[in-house]
Each structure stands twice: as C-alpha cells, then as structure tokens.
Design a protein around this motif. Structure first.
Motif, PDB file in Angstrom:
ATOM      1  N   PHE A  39       0.845  -1.189   0.000  1.00 40.99           N
ATOM      2  CA  PHE A  39       0.000   0.000   0.000  1.00 40.99           C
ATOM      3  C   PHE A  39       0.880   1.239   0.000  1.00 40.99           C
ATOM      4  O   PHE A  39       1.939   1.256   0.641  1.00 40.99           O
ATOM      5  CB  PHE A  39      -0.907   0.045   1.240  1.00 40.99           C
ATOM      6  CG  PHE A  39      -1.995  -0.972   1.225  1.00 40.99           C
ATOM      7  CD1 PHE A  39      -3.171  -0.741   0.519  1.00 40.99           C
ATOM      8  CD2 PHE A  39      -1.844  -2.171   1.899  1.00 40.99           C
ATOM      9  CE1 PHE A  39      -4.176  -1.703   0.502  1.00 40.99           C
ATOM     10  CE2 PHE A  39      -2.850  -3.124   1.884  1.00 40.99           C
ATOM     11  CZ  PHE A  39      -4.014  -2.891   1.186  1.00 40.99           C
ATOM     12  N   THR A  40       0.432   2.261  -0.710  1.00 40.11           N
ATOM     13  CA  THR A  40       1.120   3.545  -0.767  1.00 40.11           C
ATOM     14  C   THR A  40       0.089   4.635  -0.594  1.00 40.11           C
ATOM     15  O   THR A  40      -1.003   4.551  -1.150  1.00 40.11           O
ATOM     16  CB  THR A  40       1.806   3.746  -2.137  1.00 40.11           C
ATOM     17  OG1 THR A  40       2.698   2.672  -2.379  1.00 40.11           O
ATOM     18  CG2 THR A  40       2.570   5.053  -2.198  1.00 40.11           C
ATOM     19  N   VAL A  41       0.432   5.677   0.160  1.00 39.06           N
ATOM     20  CA  VAL A  41      -0.401   6.868   0.257  1.00 39.06           C
ATOM     21  C   VAL A  41       0.401   8.009  -0.354  1.00 39.06           C
ATOM     22  O   VAL A  41       1.568   8.219   0.001  1.00 39.06           O
ATOM     23  CB  VAL A  41      -0.791   7.198   1.722  1.00 39.06           C
ATOM     24  CG1 VAL A  41      -1.632   8.471   1.769  1.00 39.06           C
ATOM     25  CG2 VAL A  41      -1.544   6.032   2.347  1.00 39.06           C
ATOM     26  N   VAL A 119      -8.913   9.818  -1.576  1.00 38.78           N
ATOM     27  CA  VAL A 119      -9.494   9.943  -0.243  1.00 38.78           C
ATOM     28  C   VAL A 119      -9.667  11.441   0.004  1.00 38.78           C
ATOM     29  O   VAL A 119      -8.696  12.198  -0.086  1.00 38.78           O
ATOM     30  CB  VAL A 119      -8.570   9.337   0.833  1.00 38.78           C
ATOM     31  CG1 VAL A 119      -9.139   9.566   2.229  1.00 38.78           C
ATOM     32  CG2 VAL A 119      -8.351   7.857   0.563  1.00 38.78           C
ATOM     33  N   PRO A 120     -10.896  11.872   0.292  1.00 35.86           N
ATOM     34  CA  PRO A 120     -11.106  13.310   0.496  1.00 35.86           C
ATOM     35  C   PRO A 120     -10.484  13.799   1.799  1.00 35.86           C
ATOM     36  O   PRO A 120     -10.416  13.069   2.785  1.00 35.86           O
ATOM     37  CB  PRO A 120     -12.629  13.461   0.531  1.00 35.86           C
ATOM     38  CG  PRO A 120     -13.166  12.108   0.786  1.00 35.86           C
ATOM     39  CD  PRO A 120     -12.129  11.104   0.375  1.00 35.86           C
ATOM     40  N   GLY A 121     -10.044  15.054   1.763  1.00 38.03           N
ATOM     41  CA  GLY A 121      -9.538  15.702   2.961  1.00 38.03           C
ATOM     42  C   GLY A 121     -10.699  16.224   3.794  1.00 38.03           C
ATOM     43  O   GLY A 121     -11.874  16.030   3.442  1.00 38.03           O
ATOM     44  N   GLU A 122     -10.384  16.912   4.877  1.00 47.43           N
ATOM     45  CA  GLU A 122     -11.419  17.423   5.767  1.00 47.43           C
ATOM     46  C   GLU A 122     -12.365  18.396   5.070  1.00 47.43           C
ATOM     47  O   GLU A 122     -13.529  18.499   5.427  1.00 47.43           O
ATOM     48  CB  GLU A 122     -10.781  18.077   6.991  1.00 47.43           C
ATOM     49  CG  GLU A 122     -10.122  17.065   7.901  1.00 47.43           C
ATOM     50  CD  GLU A 122      -9.485  17.701   9.122  1.00 47.43           C
ATOM     51  OE1 GLU A 122      -9.862  18.839   9.467  1.00 47.43           O
ATOM     52  OE2 GLU A 122      -8.631  17.048   9.720  1.00 47.43           O
ATOM     53  N   ASP A 123     -11.867  19.120   4.076  1.00 49.19           N
ATOM     54  CA  ASP A 123     -12.699  20.090   3.358  1.00 49.19           C
ATOM     55  C   ASP A 123     -13.497  19.465   2.220  1.00 49.19           C
ATOM     56  O   ASP A 123     -14.221  20.154   1.513  1.00 49.19           O
ATOM     57  CB  ASP A 123     -11.840  21.233   2.823  1.00 49.19           C
ATOM     58  CG  ASP A 123     -10.777  20.762   1.835  1.00 49.19           C
ATOM     59  OD1 ASP A 123     -10.661  19.529   1.599  1.00 49.19           O
ATOM     60  OD2 ASP A 123     -10.055  21.622   1.296  1.00 49.19           O
TER      61      ASP A 123
END
Length: 184
Positions: A39-41, A119-123
């Motif tokens: 896995f990579t982010v 993957v969405p961020g907080e905004d």
C-alpha cells in the motif's frame, strides 16, 4: 525497519471493536504493515507520504528512502512522463486501476496491478491518493508454466475442459490474459 504511520485521516464515528479514534492510526498501521499487499499513500501532487512494509520489500528500499519522493521512483525511467497523466485521471475519476512495471532499487522489474482511489480531505477536496499494489509476477509465472505444460502435452485448447483437475479454467485464464493491460 523504521515505524511508518499513515497520515492522519478524518476520524469516523462508530469505530467499533473498542478501538478509540485516538488509537486508530496505531492499529491501522499495524494491520497494513503486516499485509502481504503493498500500500502507498500519496499527496495529490504524487509525493509519497506513507508506504507499508510490503511496499518497502517491493521497492527494495526502506520507507525513509521513499517518503517525500515522487511516485515515479517506482516506475521505469521510460514511464516517468506518464505519472502526471495517471495522477490527473485518478483525481478526475476518483479511482484508477492499471497494470504497470514496478522497478525496485536494484533494477528488478516486476509486473504489478495498481488500484488507486482518492481519499477526500477534511474540506471534501481530494486529500490523498491511496494505492493498493499487487505483485502479479507469481500469477504470470503460473500462467506461463500452465501454457508450457499445455503446449508440451499436445492438449492445446483443451485446458480446463472436461472433468478433473483444471476443469473449467480455459475461459477464466483467457479472460485473465486478455484483461492484463500491461504497459512498459
């Protein structure tokens, strides 16, 4: 091996199994580091922000030599120019699945299948790209050995037909070979 911790992700309610949100990164990191799947982010510019132990093995480099580098470090030099197009596609479409050639630190080339997702961020805007990387070399080796065995047995076109071991494999094997979209 240095401890790698995935980037902080937004907390979700109802984590279950008695795991508090504060402990979530630790158990998640432990789970991912014990996985045989790499896995990579990445951040949205293609910089590596986290890898698990399987990815370190596939890359032939420890996490501290990968984090902060461009994702093109995994690709052959002739493919480095395609990184921005792939990043654009995954950011635009939300996901991407593709077969590629991975190059390790020692120059070893391995066929891999990547499945990347935003993957969405907080905004709510794209925050990260998470990629699952499966090493297909063992599977391709098995297919090659099967094809050689069929060719030597004089039963070409009969694999998986009839009864017994291998029955019903001809169509799935053909679909698998057709579905492999290897780009070098």
């Amino acid at each position: 091996m240095p401890e790698s911790v995935p980037p902080a992700m937004p907390e979700e309610s109802g984590t279950g199994h008695g795991v508090t949100p504060q402990r979530q990164p630790l158990w998640l990191s432990a789970l991912l580091d014990r996985s045989s799947v790499a896995f990579t982010v990445l951040d949205t510019t293609g910089r590596i922000v986290w890898v698990n132990a399987a990815n370190e093995r596939l890359a032939g480099r420890p996490a501290d030599q990968l984090i902060g580098r461009d994702v093109s470090v995994f690709l052959p030099p002739e493919m480095a120019g395609e990184v921005s197009a792939m990043l654009g596609r995954v950011l635009e479409q939300g996901a991407l699945k593709r077969d590629l050639v991975n190059v390790s630190a020692d120059g070893r080339r391995t066929v891999v299948r990547i499945a990347a997702e935003v993957v969405p961020g907080e905004d709510g805007a794209p925050g990260w790209i998470v990629a699952e990387v499966q090493d297909l070399s063992e599977l391709l080796g098995q297919l090659e050995r099967l094809a050689i065995g069929v060719a030597h047995s004089g039963q070409r076109g009969q694999v998986g037909q009839g009864e017994g071991r291998g029955a019903g494999l001809a169509e799935p094997l053909a679909r698998l070979e057709d579905g492999l979209e290897l780009r070098t």
